[in-house]
Each structure stands twice: as structure tokens, then as C-alpha cells.
Design a protein around this motif. Sequence first.
Motif, short mmCIF file in Angstrom:
data_model
loop_
_atom_site.label_atom_id
_atom_site.label_comp_id
_atom_site.label_asym_id
_atom_site.label_seq_id
_atom_site.Cartn_x
_atom_site.Cartn_y
_atom_site.Cartn_z
N MET A 184 18.31 40.96 13.04
CA MET A 184 17.53 40.03 12.23
C MET A 184 18.17 38.64 12.22
O MET A 184 19.39 38.51 12.10
N ASN A 185 17.36 37.62 12.39
CA ASN A 185 17.90 36.26 12.41
C ASN A 185 18.18 35.75 11.00
O ASN A 185 17.31 35.73 10.16
N GLU A 186 19.44 35.35 10.78
CA GLU A 186 19.80 34.83 9.46
C GLU A 186 19.43 33.35 9.40
O GLU A 186 19.64 32.62 10.38
N GLU A 187 18.90 32.91 8.27
CA GLU A 187 18.50 31.51 8.16
C GLU A 187 19.74 30.62 8.09
O GLU A 187 20.69 30.92 7.37
N LYS A 188 19.71 29.53 8.86
CA LYS A 188 20.85 28.62 8.87
C LYS A 188 20.60 27.54 7.81
O LYS A 188 19.57 26.88 7.82
N THR A 189 21.55 27.40 6.88
CA THR A 189 21.38 26.38 5.83
C THR A 189 22.52 25.37 5.93
O THR A 189 23.62 25.71 6.38
N ALA A 190 22.24 24.16 5.51
CA ALA A 190 23.26 23.11 5.59
C ALA A 190 23.08 22.07 4.50
O ALA A 190 21.97 21.86 4.01
N VAL A 191 24.20 21.44 4.15
CA VAL A 191 24.16 20.27 3.27
C VAL A 191 24.60 19.07 4.11
O VAL A 191 25.58 19.15 4.85
N LEU A 192 23.85 17.97 4.02
CA LEU A 192 24.17 16.78 4.80
C LEU A 192 25.01 15.82 3.97
O LEU A 192 24.69 15.59 2.79
N LEU A 193 26.05 15.28 4.57
CA LEU A 193 26.94 14.36 3.85
C LEU A 193 27.10 13.06 4.63
O LEU A 193 27.24 13.09 5.85
N LEU A 194 27.04 11.97 3.91
CA LEU A 194 27.17 10.65 4.55
C LEU A 194 28.05 9.77 3.68
O LEU A 194 27.84 9.68 2.48
N ARG A 195 29.06 9.14 4.34
CA ARG A 195 29.89 8.18 3.61
C ARG A 195 29.64 6.79 4.19
O ARG A 195 29.64 6.61 5.39
N GLU A 196 29.37 5.86 3.32
CA GLU A 196 29.12 4.47 3.75
C GLU A 196 30.20 3.59 3.14
O GLU A 196 30.59 3.81 2.00
N SER A 197 30.68 2.60 3.92
CA SER A 197 31.72 1.74 3.34
C SER A 197 31.18 0.90 2.19
O SER A 197 29.99 0.64 2.12
N GLN A 198 32.12 0.48 1.35
CA GLN A 198 31.71 -0.17 0.10
C GLN A 198 31.05 -1.53 0.32
O GLN A 198 30.17 -1.92 -0.42
N ASN A 199 31.50 -2.24 1.39
CA ASN A 199 30.95 -3.59 1.58
C ASN A 199 29.66 -3.60 2.42
O ASN A 199 29.20 -4.65 2.82
N LYS A 200 29.12 -2.40 2.71
CA LYS A 200 27.86 -2.34 3.45
C LYS A 200 26.78 -1.74 2.56
O LYS A 200 27.07 -0.81 1.80
N TYR A 202 18.32 24.07 11.21
CA TYR A 202 18.92 24.23 9.88
C TYR A 202 17.87 23.97 8.79
O TYR A 202 17.01 23.09 8.96
N ARG A 203 17.98 24.72 7.68
CA ARG A 203 17.20 24.37 6.49
C ARG A 203 18.12 23.53 5.60
O ARG A 203 19.25 23.95 5.32
N ILE A 204 17.65 22.35 5.22
CA ILE A 204 18.51 21.43 4.48
C ILE A 204 18.45 21.76 2.99
O ILE A 204 17.39 21.75 2.37
N VAL A 205 19.60 22.07 2.42
CA VAL A 205 19.69 22.43 1.00
C VAL A 205 19.77 21.15 0.16
O VAL A 205 19.11 21.03 -0.87
N ALA A 206 20.59 20.19 0.61
CA ALA A 206 20.75 18.94 -0.15
C ALA A 206 21.30 17.84 0.75
O ALA A 206 21.86 18.12 1.82
N GLN A 207 21.09 16.60 0.32
CA GLN A 207 21.64 15.44 1.04
C GLN A 207 22.52 14.68 0.06
O GLN A 207 22.07 14.29 -1.01
N ILE A 208 23.78 14.51 0.43
CA ILE A 208 24.72 13.83 -0.48
C ILE A 208 25.30 12.61 0.23
O ILE A 208 25.80 12.73 1.34
N SER A 209 25.20 11.46 -0.41
CA SER A 209 25.81 10.26 0.18
C SER A 209 26.73 9.60 -0.84
O SER A 209 26.54 9.77 -2.05
N GLN A 210 27.69 8.88 -0.33
CA GLN A 210 28.67 8.24 -1.21
C GLN A 210 29.11 6.90 -0.62
O GLN A 210 29.28 6.79 0.60
N LYS A 211 29.27 5.91 -1.49
CA LYS A 211 29.78 4.62 -1.04
C LYS A 211 31.24 4.53 -1.45
O LYS A 211 31.55 4.49 -2.65
N ARG A 212 32.13 4.56 -0.50
CA ARG A 212 33.56 4.46 -0.81
C ARG A 212 34.34 4.24 0.50
O ARG A 212 33.78 4.37 1.59
N GLY A 213 35.59 3.90 0.37
CA GLY A 213 36.44 3.76 1.54
C GLY A 213 36.73 5.13 2.13
O GLY A 213 36.50 6.15 1.47
N ARG A 214 37.24 5.17 3.38
CA ARG A 214 37.45 6.46 4.04
C ARG A 214 38.54 7.26 3.33
O ARG A 214 39.60 6.72 3.00
#
Lengths: 413, 120
Positions: free
Chosen positions: A1-17, A36-48
Motif C-alpha cells: 500500500m502506498n503511504e501518503e507523503k506529507t511535508a511542511v514547507l519552510l522559507l527563510r528570508e533575510s531581514q532587509n528584503k 507531497y501533500r502540504i501540511v503547512a507553509q512556514i516562513s520567517q524573516k531573520r538572519g541565517r
Amino acid sequence: MNEEKTAVLLLRESQNKPLDPHKMEELRGLAEAAGYRIVAQISQKRGRDYRYQIGRGKIEEAVALGPGKLIFYNPLSPGQVYNIRSEFPVAVIDRFNLILEIFASRACSREAKLQVELARLSYDAPQVRNALSLKKRGEQPGFRGSGAYEQSMYHDIRGRMAKIRAELQDVQSHGEDRRKRRREQGFDLVALAGYTNAGKSTLLNALTGSQVEAKDQPFTTLSPTTRALSISGRRMLLTDTVGFIDDLPHFLIKAFRSTLSEISEADLVLLVADMSDPPDLLRRKLAASHKALWDCDVRAPIVTVLNKCDRLDEQSSADKEESIRDLAPCPVLASASSGFGMSTLQDCIMQRLEPLREYEISLPNTSQGLSELSRLYETAELLSVKYGERLIVRLRGRQETVARAGLAGGQLL
Amino acid sequence: MQGRYEMVCAAVSLRVSPVFIEKVHEVRLLPRQAGSLDLNVIADFIADACLCLPGTIVAEPGDLYNLEIWRVKSILGREFKYPETIAERTAVELAHHISVAGRRMTVSEDNGIDQDENQQ
């Protein structure tokens, strides 16, 4: 049986952009294309964050949702992958690995499989070397060594890469022979290039009436697909190629060189862009396509085709055209799905292709000469034939076709 | 050279279409020495090389420490962009070749003068 693939997407953007929503949209499209089935999208503005790339709190937030995988837009270093995997019970990949995953699942031909493997090994090799050097740090002569097997791993990878490169070189030389043969047969080579999911395959289908697989998802086409096309009696071969994408490491482009040579060696390149994209995104995608074409060392003329123009009204089409005037001064507006603008595009292709020159050649009046004449009837436009001691043929065609006639005793007059 | 940076900046004024360079109007080569390097030195150098040349300045991101375009614009006080089209990349490559050739010339000339002085 094929198991459903789930993922959360994460993105970091620099503070001055400013936060770019298109980046997350693109990542979502790629993840969905990989199944993939997308569970959530999380983004954050901060330095690396050197330990986790993004803030630890955001990773905890993502892990609490219980996904199978965390997918980062930003590239992850081996150390960051190690830190996240050792502290959180979840698999983690970055955008580049996601693209490789899509490529690996779609690669059907031997060439595509080799290219994907080469790209994967090019990515892995420095990481393995790094891991080995860490392992050898506590090594002392005679004991606490990392062992011959682990030490040879890096050399095995390099060896395999060299083998694949040699095989791909072979494939590339086959491609060069094929292109030469096609030119001798009187075909002009036209390549479809452009950002991924711009509608290249749909345009190929609309122009040639073929049924190539075309879907509204990135990287549907991986291996080049060629179909014949005739415009006002001029025969050409239209090749659909793999789409470009922004911020790709140079070694991936290097790995796909044999596929991209279909673009660099073409007589004309149709650069397809999705006109329904917002102006800034359209501009970014066109600039990324220009960069990729520069990397491919394209010398042929380029015609920019703004596809999917049926999704816009006249005023917004004109505004968008104006906003990209420096990147595409005279674009062709088209809609591959509705067939709008196809005749304009065909006229534009005819105008931008190098005009065929007229030649006069003399062939021996022998069976070999007559068979060459029969070949010329198929591969060039014959204007007149005078039968005498020798056959004097006036024709309009490609230089390669005429050069081929020289092998059968033909002389250029 | 003797603890100083020997630099050459090539400014090429040209008209481009997205794919081709259509016409080269002017090529300018400016040599300069500096004791240390920072963004201000580079920006002044580029501004001097492009003085009185009309149009938008295009330079590689690496030359300007990968700064955002709006910051470079405010430092130079002129229209500025990083290369986007094939023609702009070709133009930057052309300027790069010219500056490398110019630098080789100035360095070899300096070495020649040094040798002559030593012989005397």
C-alpha cells in the motif's frame, strides 16, 4: 500500500528584503509535483541561523504538525541537515534535493537517468569529503583509523562520476551526429526553451498537432522531445526541452549539458514565458531564463513568446508587455491552449530563421548523380534542372544539404 | 605592487538589444592604485570611469560586494543594475576582458621600468 507523503514547507528570508510570496508558491508547486501533500507553509524573516538555517522555534512548530518531511527553500549545509535530523525525528531536504527527487521519479531514458545520477553525485561528493575529513580528525597511525572502505568511498564517487561523464559525452556526440544528419536532410532546428511550467509542451502540441504529455505542473518534460513542423514549405524540427528554474547550482546545469545542447545548437530558440504571472515574477523568470541561456552559450536568435495570454485582458497584456520591454522588446503574444497567435508565431519563426540561399550545382549524369538528384528533391527546394552531359541543378536550401551533394560528385557552380 | 593594489577599470559604453550588442560607442580604461580596498574605493573608481557616459551602469554583483541595487544606486548616484539579459552579460564579459588586458599591460610596463632602473 502506498503511504501518503506529507511535508511542511519552510522559507527563510533575510531581514532587509521584502518577503517574496512567489518563492513559497514555487516551492509548493515543486513539492506537489513530487507527490507531497502540504501540511503547512512556514516562513520567517531573520538572519541565517548557522545551526538550523531557520529559527529553532519554527522547526519545533513544523515538527508538531507531524509531517513526513521538512522541505526548505534555502539550501542546507551538511551540518544543518545533521543538526536537524539528530534533534528532531523528521527527514529534511532542501529545494535542490526536491528538484532532484522530481527528476529521479520522471527520468525514463538512459540519458536522463545518468544526468540525474551525475547531479546527485556532484552534490554528494564534497559532502562525503567533508564527512571523511571530520572522521579522520582523531586518526592516529596504526589505530583509530576510519578504515579503507570509508576512505575509498570518495574515490568511488569520483570514479563513477568520470564514468557517467564519459557515457554522457558519448550521448552528446550521438546528438551532434543526429543534428548534423537532420540539417543535411534540410531541416531547420528550432528549440523551445523557458522557465518550468511556462507551457512549452502545450505550445509544441499546438504548433505540430502532436500529443506530447503536457500538464500544469513543473518539470513534466525531462528528456528532449522532437516533432516535425512545416511552415510555408520550409521544414523544421521543433524540440521541447527541460524547463529552467531560478537559483540552480551550476553543476546541475553541467550535468544536463547534453540535454541543453539541443538549445545551444539550435538555429532558432523560442523563449516561452507565462504571461499570466504577476509582472515582477514574469520579469524574474525571464531574467532567470536569460541567465540559463547564457550558461548554455546560445548564439542563435531568440524569439520571446508570451504564452497563456488568453488569461488576461487587452489592457493588462499591454501593461505587462511594457514592463518587460528591456528583456523582450517584440514578444509574440500567444495562447497554446486556445490557438491564439499561432499564425503570428509561425510568421515570426519564418522571419527570424536565416533565409535559404540559392545554389547552382552540377551533378554527374550517372545513376549516382540521379539518386543524389532524387535526394535533393526531398531535402531542398529545386528551382530548375537541366539534363545534359551533366545535370545542372538550381536549388534553394541549407548549406549542409548542398555540401552533402558534393560527396556524390556534385560541384558548386 | 609594493603593498598597493594595482587596479584597472574598463567602462564600455554600448547600445544593446536583449540578445545582441548593437553598437559599441566608447571604451574607456582607467588605471588606479590604492592602499586598501573597500566599497567606497570601488564605487568611486566605477563612477570616475563612467563619468559623462550616458545610460545605466551595469556591473557584476561580485564587484560591488553583492549589495542590493537600491544601495548601489544611492552610492553611485546614477541608474544602476546587475546584468539580466544575454547582451548585458556579454557586455560585462567584454569589459572584463578589456580590463584584464589593460591590467596586464600596466603591470608588465611597470616591471619593465623597474628592470631598466635596476640595470642603471
